[in-house]
Design a protein around this motif. Sequence first.
Motif, short mmCIF file in Angstrom:
data_model
loop_
_atom_site.label_atom_id
_atom_site.label_comp_id
_atom_site.label_asym_id
_atom_site.label_seq_id
_atom_site.Cartn_x
_atom_site.Cartn_y
_atom_site.Cartn_z
N VAL A 1 0.84 -1.20 0.00
CA VAL A 1 0.00 0.00 0.00
C VAL A 1 0.87 1.25 0.00
O VAL A 1 1.83 1.36 0.76
CB VAL A 1 -0.94 0.02 1.23
CG1 VAL A 1 -1.93 1.18 1.11
CG2 VAL A 1 -1.70 -1.30 1.35
N VAL A 2 0.52 2.20 -0.87
CA VAL A 2 1.19 3.52 -0.92
C VAL A 2 0.09 4.57 -0.70
O VAL A 2 -0.46 5.11 -1.66
CB VAL A 2 1.90 3.73 -2.27
CG1 VAL A 2 2.72 5.04 -2.23
CG2 VAL A 2 2.82 2.56 -2.60
N LEU B 1 9.86 5.36 -5.69
CA LEU B 1 10.42 4.14 -6.26
C LEU B 1 9.67 2.89 -5.82
O LEU B 1 9.51 1.92 -6.58
CB LEU B 1 11.90 4.02 -5.86
CG LEU B 1 12.67 2.76 -6.23
CD1 LEU B 1 12.71 2.57 -7.74
CD2 LEU B 1 14.09 2.82 -5.66
N LYS B 2 9.17 2.88 -4.59
CA LYS B 2 8.68 1.64 -3.99
C LYS B 2 7.53 0.96 -4.74
O LYS B 2 7.47 -0.27 -4.75
CB LYS B 2 8.30 1.87 -2.52
CG LYS B 2 7.37 3.04 -2.25
CD LYS B 2 7.18 3.26 -0.76
CE LYS B 2 6.33 4.48 -0.45
NZ LYS B 2 7.09 5.73 -0.63
N PRO B 3 6.59 1.68 -5.41
CA PRO B 3 5.51 0.95 -6.10
C PRO B 3 6.02 0.07 -7.24
O PRO B 3 5.48 -1.02 -7.47
CB PRO B 3 4.61 2.07 -6.65
CG PRO B 3 4.97 3.28 -5.91
CD PRO B 3 6.38 3.13 -5.47
N LEU C 1 -1.79 -1.16 -4.09
CA LEU C 1 -2.93 -0.33 -3.76
C LEU C 1 -2.36 1.04 -3.40
O LEU C 1 -1.57 1.15 -2.46
CB LEU C 1 -3.71 -0.94 -2.59
CG LEU C 1 -5.05 -0.32 -2.21
CD1 LEU C 1 -5.98 -0.24 -3.41
CD2 LEU C 1 -5.69 -1.13 -1.09
N ALA C 2 -2.73 2.08 -4.16
CA ALA C 2 -2.09 3.38 -4.00
C ALA C 2 -3.10 4.51 -4.09
O ALA C 2 -4.20 4.34 -4.62
CB ALA C 2 -1.01 3.56 -5.07
N LEU D 1 1.53 8.50 -9.08
CA LEU D 1 1.24 7.10 -8.77
C LEU D 1 0.38 6.47 -9.86
O LEU D 1 0.56 5.30 -10.21
CB LEU D 1 0.56 6.99 -7.41
CG LEU D 1 1.45 7.33 -6.21
CD1 LEU D 1 0.63 7.41 -4.93
CD2 LEU D 1 2.57 6.31 -6.05
N ALA D 2 -0.54 7.25 -10.42
CA ALA D 2 -1.34 6.75 -11.53
C ALA D 2 -0.46 6.47 -12.74
O ALA D 2 -0.64 5.46 -13.44
CB ALA D 2 -2.44 7.75 -11.89
#
Length: 589
Positions: A485-486, A500-502, A513-514, A520-521
């Motif tokens: 989750v972000v 970077l993490k996603p 899940l963000a 992010l999109a």
Amino acid sequence: MPSAAPASRARAGATARIRRLASNASMASSTALRSIVDDPLTFGIQLGRRFPAARGGLLALARAARGADRELVERWLEGDVAATRATLDGVTASGSLSRLGAEIAQAAGRPELVADDPSIHPLTRARAHWQLGEASAAIALLAQHAPRSRLHRALRAELALMTPGTRLRWTHRGPALAGDRDGVLHLLTNSLPHTQSGYTVRSHAVLQAQRGAGLAPTAITRVGYPVVVGGLRAAALDTVDGIDYHRALPARLAPTPDGRLAQQADALAALAAEVRPAVLQTTTHYPNAIVVREVAEALGLPWAYEVRGMLEQTWVAGLGSDEARARALASERFRLTREREAELASAAGVVFTLAGSMRDDLAARGVPAERIHLVPNGIDEALLERDVPPAADAREALGLPREGFWVGSTSSLVDYEGFDVLIDAVALARADGHDVRMLLVGDGAARAGLERRAREAGLDAAAVFTGRVPRERVVAYRDALDVFVVPRRDSEVTRTVAPLKPVEAMASGRPLLASDLPPLAETAGPELARSGALVAPDDAEALAQRIAQLASRPALRVDAAALGRQRAARLTWSAIARTYASHLRAICE
């Protein structure tokens, strides 16, 4: 008869290490002494923030303080920023802060409680104005009350450096580089192995990718690093996975920001003369670019600027109240920083940035659009090739319970990451009968407040905070999650900067899940977005509902993981390296 050469080399190596340690100690002690002489209160507050091991002793000393000061010091040294801010509100509701309280207010991101109170010491008020971005007000206050202070000289130099058109007062004493040149020389703010962060992990991946593309990279970090962050035993060179990180470690740091940048320029030029690069490259923010532009022009080299974030937005996001953030957004420092970054980006031969939102922001500020190229966050192909263990098996290997549905992240724990929203969402999902549990891997200023919030939500047995873990262990903790989750909050910085993490989570086969924010999109891609991977930011109920859906419908998780891996396969470092190679070679021609 055996040769004495090995013993001689060993003695020489030991001597060199002793000399380096002595030089580092000289730098650290002179810097600390200068800070103590200038302002012992600020030094103590900063010591407690940078070196958690020192907090115990400082906490014992705090017991000598009285009343509100004692409570403020205790809350701050416990690392609970949210509780510190609440205590500050209580103190200021009934009167003024003491000087100690004012220093804690600034450390906790509440400078608006200090700047306008004439009863507080002028030096402390000047720093508060500066923290709010009110640069000229800070300097005017110091000119009136402390015109000969080091702080006055330092802030004047900082204001000059952030003002467009200012050039660094530095003279190169050698010739331009002639003849054969090859490779990319990077100037970085910090690096592995001394600092583990999104910045340093990306830097290392970029260097490895450029090496794979035949660009022969090497790097040097900012002057004084890592000694200034506690690395007293730092060597002049660290090699990590075959990548060389050189250090600029003078025996004494210059007392002003422009002086330190001149030291940085000396070190960068000296290393360039040794490794003979074809091009220089650096990253945000503007002090790095100031140095690289001067050195590049002196040596006759092209240079590239990688804009990884909007540092003025990160600074504003770190402030602890709506009033402070509003004043900062309207401030001189905010405006000048944006103009300065645009000016320096326009001066570079090529500009790299991480996301379309950042590209559009730079172009809107006048940076030539044709010179801006996207180099998104990527992943090592090895992540796509590995056999990903079931989450329950990964948890068992870490000593965590197999049972439950685990959500969480590997991240710095700061306010704008939105983990307070995730805690609330987990509590809501559990209240609806779902055995949802949370795992947060990392550390940061918000950690103590998040732990307290989890306890207050009744998640004592359902929330695990690991703190910082070794870099090589992060993947094992990521594997332990059923959903990554972000939950970033909606702010200027999160609407612009891509983390970077996603990408790493998608490559690891974990459903993403963000928050539905532009970077992010863009990272997730349209297929994942249509599948429900994005939820409204700052909405714990919406997040809880989606977590509950994923917990109760395994097929949704399988589909989300497959879409994520497909997306990550298009974001490999080897593919991204081709973008670097083509544009860096172009500006060298």
